[in-house]
Design a protein around this motif. Structure first.
Motif, short mmCIF file in Angstrom:
data_model
loop_
_atom_site.label_atom_id
_atom_site.label_comp_id
_atom_site.label_asym_id
_atom_site.label_seq_id
_atom_site.Cartn_x
_atom_site.Cartn_y
_atom_site.Cartn_z
N VAL A 7 0.87 -1.18 0.00
CA VAL A 7 0.00 0.00 0.00
C VAL A 7 0.91 1.23 0.00
N PRO A 8 1.08 1.89 -1.15
CA PRO A 8 2.03 3.00 -1.24
C PRO A 8 1.77 4.14 -0.26
N SER A 9 0.52 4.40 0.10
CA SER A 9 0.22 5.52 1.00
C SER A 9 0.76 5.30 2.41
N LEU A 10 1.19 4.08 2.75
CA LEU A 10 1.75 3.82 4.08
C LEU A 10 3.23 4.20 4.19
N ASP A 11 3.86 4.46 3.06
CA ASP A 11 5.28 4.78 3.07
C ASP A 11 5.55 6.04 3.88
N ASN A 12 6.47 5.93 4.82
CA ASN A 12 6.92 7.03 5.67
C ASN A 12 5.86 7.47 6.69
N ALA A 59 4.90 -13.47 23.83
CA ALA A 59 3.56 -12.89 23.70
C ALA A 59 3.57 -11.81 22.62
N PRO A 60 2.40 -11.42 22.15
CA PRO A 60 2.35 -10.38 21.13
C PRO A 60 2.86 -9.04 21.66
N VAL A 61 3.36 -8.23 20.74
CA VAL A 61 3.87 -6.90 21.08
C VAL A 61 3.20 -5.87 20.19
N LEU A 62 3.24 -4.63 20.63
CA LEU A 62 2.78 -3.49 19.83
C LEU A 62 4.03 -2.70 19.46
N VAL A 63 4.29 -2.58 18.17
CA VAL A 63 5.49 -1.88 17.70
C VAL A 63 5.07 -0.55 17.09
N THR A 64 5.70 0.52 17.55
CA THR A 64 5.42 1.86 17.07
C THR A 64 6.67 2.43 16.42
N GLY A 65 6.51 3.11 15.31
CA GLY A 65 7.64 3.74 14.65
C GLY A 65 7.31 4.14 13.23
N ARG A 66 8.36 4.44 12.48
CA ARG A 66 8.23 4.91 11.09
C ARG A 66 8.24 3.71 10.15
#
Length: 187
Positions: free
Chosen positions: A87-92, A154-161
């Motif tokens: 999905v190109p709109s997710l870039d950056n 266990a599952p994790v939530l990853v936040t970032g660019r």
């Protein structure tokens, strides 16, 4: 906050004198932390994909793993899945996404995982064949490694660019990369 500079200018137009006020706004750099967009795994797949059956309806359930035809069909399927569209709109974008960790690079001195694959279900890439490349995110966890435990069962939530980047590892092919700023348990 912007700094304002006002300047008064006297002008004569057609014999009338008036005052012109010019207001200039000088932008000051402001650090704004973008609120991460919470993604689900379906958000990484373009609408309309999968767009076809890469095996053209062939029934492979009766083939043995060692059968040359089974190996050929598996190679066709892997080619299709390893080149899945993105999905190109997710870039950056700054995003947060939950998932499971498949470690790639472990730092024994600090007991931290520096790089891993984030996948939608437990056991992906290890116990079962990898999912489509648009369902695998290569995570650079170096910035968040101190807060990230070395044994993430266990599952994790990853936040970032998030960025679009096709990468191959010894375990799987990924279509996205995420430079993690935060990794937390997912509840």
């Amino acid at each position: 906050m912007a700094r304002r500079i006002a300047r008064w200018v006297g002008t004569v137009v057609g014999g009338s004198r008036f005052v012109l006020l010019t207001l200039a706004i000088v932008a000051q750099p402001v650090s704004v932390q973008a609120e991460p967009r919470l993604l689900g795994w379906q958000d990484l797949v373009p609408l309309g994909w999968p767009d076809r059956d890469p095996l053209d309806g062939q029934d492979i359930s009766q083939l043995d793993d060692g059968d040359p035809e089974a190996q050929r069909l598996y190679a066709v399927l892997r080619e299709y899945l390893d080149n899945a569209p993105v999905v190109p709109s997710l870039d950056n974008e700054t995003v947060a996404i939950p998932g499971f960790v498949v470690p790639l690079r472990f730092e024994p001195q600090t007991q931290t995982i520096q790089e891993f694959l984030l996948v939608p279900f437990s056991g992906a890439c290890i116990h079962v064949p990898p999912p489509a490349s648009n369902q695998i995110i290569l995570v650079n966890a170096e910035l968040a490694a101190r807060q990230f435990p070395a044994h993430p069962d266990a599952p994790v939530l990853v936040t970032g660019r998030l960025s679009i980047e096709h990468a191959e590892s010894e375990l799987a092919v990924s279509s996205y990369r995420l430079d993690a700023s935060q990794i937390t348990p997912y509840r």
